[in-house]
Design a protein around this motif. Structure first.
Motif, PDB file in Angstrom:
ATOM      1  N   PRO A  34       0.816  -1.228   0.000  1.00  0.00           N
ATOM      2  CA  PRO A  34       0.000   0.000   0.000  1.00  0.00           C
ATOM      3  C   PRO A  34       0.848   1.276   0.000  1.00  0.00           C
ATOM      4  CG  PRO A  34      -0.802  -1.526   1.661  1.00  0.00           C
ATOM      5  CD  PRO A  34       0.475  -2.088   1.134  1.00  0.00           C
ATOM      6  N   ILE A  35       1.975   1.237   0.683  1.00  0.00           N
ATOM      7  CA  ILE A  35       2.862   2.409   0.692  1.00  0.00           C
ATOM      8  C   ILE A  35       3.437   2.639  -0.696  1.00  0.00           C
ATOM      9  CG2 ILE A  35       5.003   3.344   1.646  1.00  0.00           C
ATOM     10  CD1 ILE A  35       4.326   1.714   4.203  1.00  0.00           C
ATOM     11  N   THR A  38       0.873   4.167  -2.888  1.00  0.00           N
ATOM     12  CA  THR A  38       0.691   5.586  -2.591  1.00  0.00           C
ATOM     13  C   THR A  38       1.807   6.425  -3.193  1.00  0.00           C
ATOM     14  OG1 THR A  38      -0.384   4.987  -0.512  1.00  0.00           O
ATOM     15  CG2 THR A  38       0.426   7.241  -0.706  1.00  0.00           C
ATOM     16  N   CYS A  41       2.682   7.713  -7.932  1.00  0.00           N
ATOM     17  CA  CYS A  41       2.643   8.953  -8.718  1.00  0.00           C
ATOM     18  C   CYS A  41       3.878   9.818  -8.474  1.00  0.00           C
ATOM     19  CB  CYS A  41       1.362   9.716  -8.427  1.00  0.00           C
ATOM     20  SG  CYS A  41       1.160  11.178  -9.459  1.00  0.00           S
TER      21      CYS A  41
END
Length: 78
Positions: A34-35, A38, A41
């Motif tokens: 998940p990190i 995130t 981008c």
């Protein structure tokens, strides 16, 4: 958009290889996904800027010399 897809593919490949090669760290790798998603981008933007800057540093191969700027005054143009 293409750069983001390339970075995403590299992150997925890294996670899969790490999950397979390092079984003792599987829970850590699964927690980092998940990190990494995130940061996808911002990492893509940094990679794109780095590639664009690297392209500017390379000399251009051109058979003709660069054009000289016109330094004549407006009166000399007439």
């Amino acid at each position: 958009m293409k750069m983001m897809l390339k970075v995403a593919a590299m992150l997925v490949a890294l996670a899969v290889i790490g999950y397979w090669a390092l079984p003792q760290y599987r829970s850590l790798i699964l927690g980092a996904i998940p990190i990494a998603a995130t940061l996808l981008c911002p990492l893509s933007m940094v990679a794109a800027m780095w590639l664009m800057r690297r392209g500017e540093d390379e000399p251009r191969n051109s058979s003709s010399p660069p054009a000289r700027p016109d330094t004549r005054s407006p009166e000399q143009h007439i």
